[in-house]
Design a protein around this motif. Structure first.
Motif, short mmCIF file in Angstrom:
data_model
loop_
_atom_site.label_atom_id
_atom_site.label_comp_id
_atom_site.label_asym_id
_atom_site.label_seq_id
_atom_site.Cartn_x
_atom_site.Cartn_y
_atom_site.Cartn_z
N ALA A 176 0.83 -1.21 0.00
CA ALA A 176 0.00 0.00 0.00
C ALA A 176 0.86 1.26 0.00
CB ALA A 176 -0.92 -0.01 1.21
N ARG A 177 1.92 1.27 0.79
CA ARG A 177 2.81 2.43 0.84
C ARG A 177 3.41 2.71 -0.53
NH1 ARG A 177 6.91 0.73 3.08
NH2 ARG A 177 7.95 2.72 3.38
N ARG A 189 -5.63 1.41 -1.51
CA ARG A 189 -6.82 1.22 -0.68
C ARG A 189 -7.11 -0.26 -0.48
NH1 ARG A 189 -9.34 4.73 -3.00
NH2 ARG A 189 -10.31 3.49 -4.66
N GLU A 190 -7.02 -1.03 -1.54
CA GLU A 190 -7.29 -2.47 -1.45
C GLU A 190 -6.30 -3.15 -0.51
OE1 GLU A 190 -7.18 -6.36 -4.42
OE2 GLU A 190 -7.38 -4.34 -5.28
N ALA A 191 -5.01 -2.77 -0.62
CA ALA A 191 -3.99 -3.37 0.23
C ALA A 191 -4.17 -2.97 1.70
CB ALA A 191 -2.60 -2.97 -0.26
N ILE A 192 -4.59 -1.72 1.93
CA ILE A 192 -4.82 -1.25 3.30
C ILE A 192 -5.94 -2.04 3.95
CG2 ILE A 192 -5.83 0.67 4.60
CD1 ILE A 192 -2.90 1.02 4.25
N VAL A 193 -7.03 -2.25 3.23
CA VAL A 193 -8.16 -3.00 3.78
C VAL A 193 -7.71 -4.41 4.16
CG1 VAL A 193 -10.39 -4.04 3.21
CG2 VAL A 193 -9.92 -1.66 2.58
N GLU A 228 -0.68 7.09 7.68
CA GLU A 228 -0.35 7.24 6.26
C GLU A 228 -1.61 7.35 5.40
OE1 GLU A 228 2.67 5.01 4.49
OE2 GLU A 228 4.04 5.19 6.20
N GLY A 229 -2.69 6.72 5.84
CA GLY A 229 -3.93 6.78 5.06
C GLY A 229 -4.88 7.86 5.51
N GLY A 230 -4.53 8.56 6.60
CA GLY A 230 -5.41 9.61 7.11
C GLY A 230 -6.70 9.09 7.69
N GLU A 233 -9.90 6.41 12.56
CA GLU A 233 -10.43 5.25 13.29
C GLU A 233 -9.36 4.17 13.48
OE1 GLU A 233 -11.79 4.87 8.96
OE2 GLU A 233 -11.55 6.44 10.48
N ASN A 234 -8.48 4.00 12.48
CA ASN A 234 -7.40 3.03 12.61
C ASN A 234 -6.35 3.52 13.61
OD1 ASN A 234 -8.48 1.21 10.75
ND2 ASN A 234 -7.47 2.18 9.02
N ILE A 235 -6.06 4.81 13.56
CA ILE A 235 -5.10 5.39 14.52
C ILE A 235 -5.62 5.18 15.95
CG2 ILE A 235 -4.02 7.51 15.33
CD1 ILE A 235 -4.17 8.57 12.48
#
Length: 634
Positions: A176-177, A189-193, A228-230, A233-235
């Protein structure tokens, strides 16, 4: 010491002059064990050692010594030039790709190092070098390839159900990075999910095994994914769980620092309500630790944040009742702090809002009650600098994949330490010697693989025993993987040596191997593992030690864990040991009693005094015996 250095250097010179390079190397390695000497003296040993190894034809070992010398400021320019000429021309052509890659990277040729790593089949390491060289497209292709490899077979429910989910998540995050750097938001986005789902799966798995430190790594990566994705909720999920684990492990100052980091990020994202909740929890936690000035500081931050929530809601045009509730929360916080002037100001502000008339009138009357009052003096301060510790987030999305890829190779782990200029010379010297030992038992890396079985004769067994001892002397987290690999060997001497090594490695992960040793079929290995258990006491060792007490069927093993727990000076450990004194088997009560009599922690003393009057007679007797042994009047 200088006489000894001169003697061995001269002995090596004479042996080399006769062409007996083995004797020369042995003499120089013998004196190189004196790792405490000055850098100039140490370099004077390594120069002839490098030369003797090169003339013998041991290119890997010569190159390893050269790595240390290339980072030494005391190597004369003419010597450095000669070394570079020799290594570049002859040795680099004969060593494995992985060694060539490290040499090129240390010389600043990172892109070339990435190509060599790719030739060696080490995809993660190659991708990392490609990233460092700014070759994001090439790195993305490598991370994509690794993600396919790590995807592996899954259950019908789609779950990996083991630690592979963790490594797969890291590969997806790295993908994703790189996709983001390459301007491909869809793939990113797909890799982050996928990474988030796999991290949550892996964290559940690690916590079910009692490996909270590995779950902590999962949540750290989740924080970075959110950054990194802004995605706040994940943070927030990552920080909340990191704080939970740090609190459970009694790493209180780390926990407060993570509270502060989470607060900063929440404010950056203008998530004031979440920030206010974090500030309240931080204040309560600091108060429980008797850090009253820090608790007051977080309470003042909470009050200001509730005020910010109200302003934000008014600006957004939200119903006034939402802002009203936020201001009331600020009033409660300020009232607890004795800041009555500000309480009156906020009540006055509430009386002017577009609310139901009776409520406005109520707030106006309340504001008048605070006319002329004075604020109490506050002692508010952030966590003092002397209590702060480095909580820099390690790039586990790189580090842990490299460890996985190295497959427990001591030679590769030591190469990482040796080539790390941030480490003290003492550590780098020990890593150099340990790597030379590892060469005797680890086969030369081939494309796509670092480790094989290696030789299994008596000499190799002795070398593995020595390797385990040398790894333990490094006392670095990086040596755990090689020791875990060594413990899978069939030779009992090696497994015993690994258990002996674990006694000085104060990491929660050490208990993974120690627990394997406790289940070994060889009684001698189990005995040494029990010694390791008794030695591994540190503040966050409570959970694995208590788990051993609860689960082991061996009385000596439980006794070792109880004696270790007696050294863990925490409320949780004190309550656990009191429970053993009250309800444990006689042999366990005896072990806990003897352990507590020999320690000096204060938490158990406090608990013993508080519990003395309400305890059964036999427990009262034990508690008085412990207090008397410590010179405390019962």
């Amino acid at each position: 010491m200088l006489d000894e250095i001169h003697y061995y250097r001269e002995r090596a010179r004479q042996a080399a002059a006769r062409g007996n390079y083995d004797d020369a190397i042995l003499a120089l390695i013998t004196v190189a064990q004196q790792t405490q000497i000055s850098e100039s003296d140490y370099v004077s040993i390594l120069r002839p050692l490098e030369s003797a190894l090169a003339k013998k034809g041991d290119a890997r070992s010569a190159l390893t010594v050269g790595w240390y010398l290339s980072q030494s400021d005391r190597s004369p320019p003419d010597m450095r030039g000669e070394r570079e000429r020799v290594l570049d021309s002859r040795m680099l052509r004969t060593v494995p790709h992985v060694d060539r890659a490290r040499t090129l990277a240390s010389a600043g040729e990172v892109a070339a190092a990435g190509r060599e790593m790719e030739e060696s089949g080490l995809v993660a390491s190659a991708a990392i070098y490609r990233e460092k060289a700014g070759q994001w497209q090439e790195a993305r292709a490598l991370w994509s390839r690794l993600s396919q490899v790590l995807r592996g077979p899954r259950s019908a429910a789609g779950s990996m159900g083991n630690a592979d989910a963790y490594h797969a998540a890291l590969a997806q995050f790295n993908l994703a990075r790189c996709a983001k750097q390459c301007g491909d938001p869809s793939q990113a986005r797909e890799a982050i999910v996928a990474a988030v789902r796999l991290l949550e799966e892996a964290a559940d798995h690690f916590e079910s095994l009692g490996q909270r430190e590995r779950a902590f790594d999962c949540f750290q990566v989740l924080v970075q994914i959110g950054r990194e994705g802004g995605m706040f909720e994940n943070i927030l999920e990552g920080y909340v769980n990191c704080i939970r684990i740090l609190r459970e492990d009694h790493l209180k100052y780390f926990a407060l620092q993570y509270f502060e980091d989470a607060l900063s990020v929440a404010k950056e994202h203008k998530e004031y309500s979440a920030a206010a909740t974090l500030a309240r929890e931080a204040s309560e936690y600091a108060r429980a630790l008797s850090l009253h000035s820090a608790s007051t500081y977080y309470a003042t931050v909470q009050a200001q944040l509730w005020h910010d929530v109200a302003a934000q809601q008014i600006e957004r045009g939200a119903p006034p009742e939402i802002a009203e509730n936020a201001l009331l929360a600020a009033i409660v916080s300020l009232g607890e702090l004795g800041q009555f002037v500000q309480v009156g100001v906020l009540y006055d502000k509430l009386s002017q809002m577009d609310l139901e008339p009776t409520r406005k009138a109520h707030y106006a009357r309340a504001a008048k009650r605070y006319a002329g009052v004075r604020d109490e003096m506050l002692n508010a301060a952030q966590l003092p600098s002397h209590l702060r510790q480095d909580n820099h987030m390690t790039e586990v999305w790189h580090v842990d994949l490299v460890e996985w890829e190295q497959q427990g190779s001591a030679a590769e782990a030591c190469a990482d330490l040796l080539l790390n200029p941030a480490l003290p010379d003492l550590i780098r010297r020990k890593a150099l010697l340990t790597r030379l030992t590892a060469f005797a038992v680890e086969p030369v890396p081939k494309s796509g693989a670092i480790m094989g079985d290696g030789p299994s004769d008596a000499a190799a067994t002795n070398a593995r025993v020595r390797l385990a001892e040398q790894l333990s002397q490094l006392q670095m987290y990086a040596v755990l993987s090689p020791l875990e690999r060594l413990f899978t060997r069939p030779e009992r001497q090696v497994r015993i040596a690994v258990m002996n090594a674990m006694q000085s490695l104060f990491f929660k992960r050490s208990f993974v191997t120690v627990r394997a040793g406790l289940g070994d079929p060889d009684p001698a290995v189990v005995e040494q593992a029990a010694r390791a258990v008794e030695s591994l006491y540190f503040p966050h060792a409570f959970d694995p030690l208590a788990r051993i007490v609860r689960e082991s069927s061996s009385a000596p093993v439980r006794a070792a864990a109880l004696r270790a727990l007696a050294h863990v000076d925490s409320r949780e450990a004190a309550e656990f040991l009191l429970g053993v004194l009250e309800h444990g088997a006689p042999i366990d009560r005896h072990a806990a009693l003897e352990g507590l009599k020999r320690t000096r922690g204060s938490r158990f003393v406090e608990l013993a005094r508080a519990s003395l009057g309400a305890s059964p007679p036999d427990v009262q007797h034990a508690l008085r015996e412990i207090l008397r042994a410590r010179g405390i009047a019962a």
